[in-house]
Design a protein around this motif. Structure first.
Motif, mmCIF file in Angstrom:
data_model
loop_
_atom_site.group_PDB
_atom_site.id
_atom_site.type_symbol
_atom_site.label_atom_id
_atom_site.label_comp_id
_atom_site.label_asym_id
_atom_site.label_seq_id
_atom_site.Cartn_x
_atom_site.Cartn_y
_atom_site.Cartn_z
ATOM 1 N N GLY A 147 -22.095 19.501 -7.769
ATOM 2 C CA GLY A 147 -20.561 19.350 -8.003
ATOM 3 C C GLY A 147 -20.179 17.964 -7.293
ATOM 4 O O GLY A 147 -18.715 17.682 -7.556
ATOM 5 N N ILE A 148 -20.969 17.408 -6.559
ATOM 6 C CA ILE A 148 -20.837 15.864 -6.042
ATOM 7 C C ILE A 148 -21.494 14.911 -6.762
ATOM 8 O O ILE A 148 -22.924 14.923 -6.589
ATOM 9 C CB ILE A 148 -20.878 15.952 -4.533
ATOM 10 N N GLY A 149 -20.859 13.970 -7.666
ATOM 11 C CA GLY A 149 -21.798 12.941 -8.284
ATOM 12 C C GLY A 149 -21.460 11.597 -7.399
ATOM 13 O O GLY A 149 -21.043 11.623 -6.323
ATOM 14 N N LYS A 150 -22.052 10.637 -8.126
ATOM 15 C CA LYS A 150 -21.993 9.382 -7.206
ATOM 16 C C LYS A 150 -20.728 8.852 -6.819
ATOM 17 O O LYS A 150 -20.075 8.355 -5.819
ATOM 18 C CB LYS A 150 -22.656 8.244 -8.150
ATOM 19 N N LYS A 151 -19.614 8.865 -7.851
ATOM 20 C CA LYS A 151 -18.330 8.476 -7.439
ATOM 21 C C LYS A 151 -17.606 9.363 -6.461
ATOM 22 O O LYS A 151 -16.873 8.679 -5.673
ATOM 23 C CB LYS A 151 -17.529 8.352 -8.686
#
Length: 122
Positions: free
Chosen positions: A80-84
């Protein structure tokens, strides 16, 4: 005594919304001054309100901003946590750690925004 901080208190490393334990006599003085309230039960999410992905981070065991910052390189491994989003989280945490009064502004910042004149007119 377990208390919830409504504002920072000199000599204690807590920000607005944090929950901590202080000696009973100190807690009584803090309650009288309006700096804290008595904490009733467990805080369901102890990370600051407004933090990006706050619930995801809490659900993955993070309880403090310092813990999140310590794991900055591994945040994208959390579902649920991407790079951005990880970049936004780190930016938020770095700004939060620099707050002196829990308002989101650095100490001495009147909140006028970039380019606003200083209080002394400069």
């Amino acid at each position: 005594m377990r208390v919830k901080f409504l504002r920072p208190v000199q000599g204690y490393g807590y920000f607005k919304g944090d929950v901590g334990d202080v000696p009973d006599e100190v807690a009584a003085r803090m309650v009288e001054s309006g700096a804290v309230i008595l904490h009733q039960g467990e805080d369901p999410v102890s990370l600051p309100e407004g933090m990006p992905a706050r619930k995801i981070l809490h659900d993955n065991g993070f309880r403090t901003v310092a813990e999140v910052l310590a794991a900055r390189e591994a945040l994208t491994e959390i579902p649920g946590i991407g790079k951005k989003m990880a970049e936004n989280i780190v930016k938020y945490c770095e700004e939060y750690e620099g707050r002196a009064d829990g308002t989101g502004r650095a100490a001495g910042d009147a909140g006028g925004g970039e380019g606003a004149p200083a209080a002394d007119g400069r």
